[in-house]
Structure formats: structure tokens, C-alpha cells
Write an enzyme that holds these catalytic residues in place. Structure first.
Site, mmCIF file in Angstrom:
data_model
loop_
_atom_site.group_PDB
_atom_site.id
_atom_site.type_symbol
_atom_site.label_atom_id
_atom_site.label_comp_id
_atom_site.label_asym_id
_atom_site.label_seq_id
_atom_site.Cartn_x
_atom_site.Cartn_y
_atom_site.Cartn_z
ATOM 1 N N SER A 40 0.813 -1.198 0.000
ATOM 2 C CA SER A 40 0.000 0.000 0.000
ATOM 3 C C SER A 40 0.859 1.266 0.000
ATOM 4 C CB SER A 40 -0.952 -0.051 1.209
ATOM 5 O OG SER A 40 -2.021 0.845 1.054
ATOM 6 N N ASP A 161 -5.840 -4.041 -1.805
ATOM 7 C CA ASP A 161 -4.778 -3.572 -0.920
ATOM 8 C C ASP A 161 -3.958 -4.703 -0.277
ATOM 9 O OD1 ASP A 161 -3.722 -2.553 1.828
ATOM 10 O OD2 ASP A 161 -4.289 -0.715 0.773
#
Length: 294
Positions: A40, A161
Site C-alpha cells: 500500500s 490492498d
């Protein structure tokens, strides 16, 4: 100075400006690594660190914060994404704050990016050979939070993610051969994650992607177990942990430029403050490894 260890970077949305600050300090001191892994925001900050573009992470993470195409509810109403993913992962790096792809490609450091498979809920990691020519798309997938961004498909796999399935990918670094690691966390010492609320929304939204619900449901337990593992590795001398000293005021989704700037500068200060200690740790590590070879 090339350190003889891996670098592991947590995500955390806009809290990642702390990591950006620490990495800026590393650039100022000429610190390099043979291996970096991130998820991320951690992966996004690592990219500019590896292209050695001083100040770029600050510009990208703070200077555009009031631009509605960057982060706004208008984005969500129009496109079902809080962050304007095309703007962040296409327009900014190619037009406004150009990313130095050549410098990144010439850096010999292996860079691993973590994502989450929406069908299985398991982590999917991309190395340089996997994302050659497709770096921005993989970073986009690694940064796409459930409900806040669309699923990204790469190689036929639906991805979201990376922090969902491997929030601080220390065990992957060890698996890849790096027993000793520097870990940059975006949470203070002692922090433990609470179970997610309203997971039924996730289950209903992603009915066709059961792995998303499974990953969200297990995330708090996995995160806390990983933190405990890192704390033990630190006690054993195999991890050098860098993290904020106090609980953060900055939220995952934050638009207050003053708070973001303060957190970034805190990261820069912390990076400089621990530099002597970090180099001493690396020197002891090299001495220990030489002794083992003999």
C-alpha cells in the site's frame, strides 16, 4: 552506504507520510538496501525512494491533498473511489511530479510489492521481473482499499490492498532470505488493532469475491500477531524497528495538510535521530555474519 539487511514497510494510507519522512532521511544519508518489500502506501513511498527522487514523496502525499481529484467525496460519488486512482497513479507520476522510471530500473535493489487476491484472501507478491513495465498498475492494486477503490485485475487476478492479507510483510522478507530487517511501522509501539466493524457490508459488497471478506475478518488478528512477531525479532536483535513515538493524530484518510506535514517532518527527524544507532546495528550485523562464515 549499502546496509546488509532488508527493508520492510507497512502501509496505513495517509499515515504513510511518516514512512516518507524516514525514507527522505535515508536518501539524505545515502542509505541503500539490497531488498525492499512494502504494501500500500509503504510500497508507493518505496518506489520514489528507490528512484532516489528527493522530496518527491512529500510533493505527492501532501502538495495535492486539497485537489479534489486526489482525495474527495466527489470522487466517491462519481467513481466509487475516495482517491482518484487514475489521477494518483497515472496523471501525477507521468505529468505533474514525473517518476524517474530509468533511475528506478537501474537500481539493483529487489523491490517486492504485496497485494491481496480477492478470491482467496491470500497475499500475492510481485517482484521486479513480475511487474516490469507495469509498476504503476501493481502499486495501484496494492493501494486499493475495499469500498474506497475499485478492484484491480492483473494477469486475470482480481486484487486489492496488500495490507489486508500481509500488513507488515516481515515473514515474506525472511522467506526471501533476509533474516535481518529494518521495519518502518506507521503505528506507535504498543498499538494493537481492534476487529473490523460492519464486516457484513464487506460480505454483501464483495459477494463475488469471498477472499475480501475473509481477509478483512482476519486482519486484526493477523496484524496483532505480526506485531508480536516483530517485537520478538527486535528483542532477538534481528529487527531494527522505526515507528512514531506517540499515537498519531493523522487518520488513514486525512486532508489536513498541517497534520500531514508535521508527521512527515517527524519521520525525517526520527530518521536522522536513529541514524547513528542504525549504522551501529548494521556494523554489528556485518561482523556477526562474517564470524559465521569463518
Amino acid at each position: 552506504m549499502l546496509l546488509n539487511c532488508g527493508l520492510v514497510l507497512e502501509g496505513g494510507g495517509m499515515r504513510g507520510v511518516y514512512t516518507a519522512g524516514v525514507l527522505e532521511s535515508f536518501l539524505e544519508h545515502g542509505i541503500e538496501f539490497p531488498y525492499v518489500i512494502g504494501v500500500s502506501a509503504g510500497a508507493c513511498n518505496a518506489a520514489s525512494f528507490l528512484s532516489k527522487q528527493k522530496g518527491r514523496n512529500r510533493k505527492v502525499n501532501i502538495d495535492f491533498i486539497h485537489e479534489e481529484r486526489y482525495l474527495s467525496w466527489k470522487n466517491y460519488i462519481r467513481n466509487r473511489e475516495l482517491f482518484g486512482m487514475d489521477y494518483v497513479f497515472d496523471e501525477i507520476p507521468k505529468k505533474h511530479v514525473p517518476f524517474d522510471f530509468q533511475a528506478f530500473d537501474e537500481n539493483p535493489c529487489e523491490f517486492v510489492i504485496g497485494t491481496t487476491d480477492c478470491m482467496t484472501g491470500k497475499p500475492v507478491y510481485f517482484t521486479r521481473k513480475d511487474y516490469k513495465g507495469n509498476l504503476l498498475q501493481v502499486l495501484r492494486a496494492s493501494s486499493s482499499l475495499p469500498l474506497a477503490a475499485p478492484i484491480v485485475e492483473i494477469g486475470g487476478r482480481p486484487l486489492l490492498d496488500g495490507g489486508l492479507s500481509d500488513p507488515i510483510p516481515i515473514k515474506k522478507a525472511i522467506q526471501d532470505g533476509f533474516t535481518y530487517n529494518i521495519v518502518i511501522s506507521t503505528r506507535n509501539r504498543g498499538y494493537r488493532k481492534k476487529p473490523a466493524k460492519f464486516t457484513f457490508f464487506i460480505k454483501r459488497k464483495y459477494r463475488a469475491y469471498p477472499g475480501v471478506y475473509e481477509a478483512v475478518k482476519k486482519r486484526a488478528g493477523l496484524y496483532n500477531e505480526t506485531v508480536e512477531f516483530i517485537e520478538n525479532e527486535e528483542r532477538e536483535g534481528r529487527v531494527f524497528l522505526i515507528c512514531p513515538q506517540e499515537p498519531l493524530k493523522v487518520k488513514r484518510i486525512e486532508k489536513n495538510a498541517k497534520r500531514l506535514t508535521e508527521l512527515y517532518e517527524q519521520g525525517v527527524r526520527d530518521g536522522g535521530r536513529i541514524m547513528e544507532q542504525l549504522i551501529s546495528w548494521d556494523t554489528r550485523l556485518k561482523t556477526h555474519m562474517k564470524a559465521r562464515v569463518r
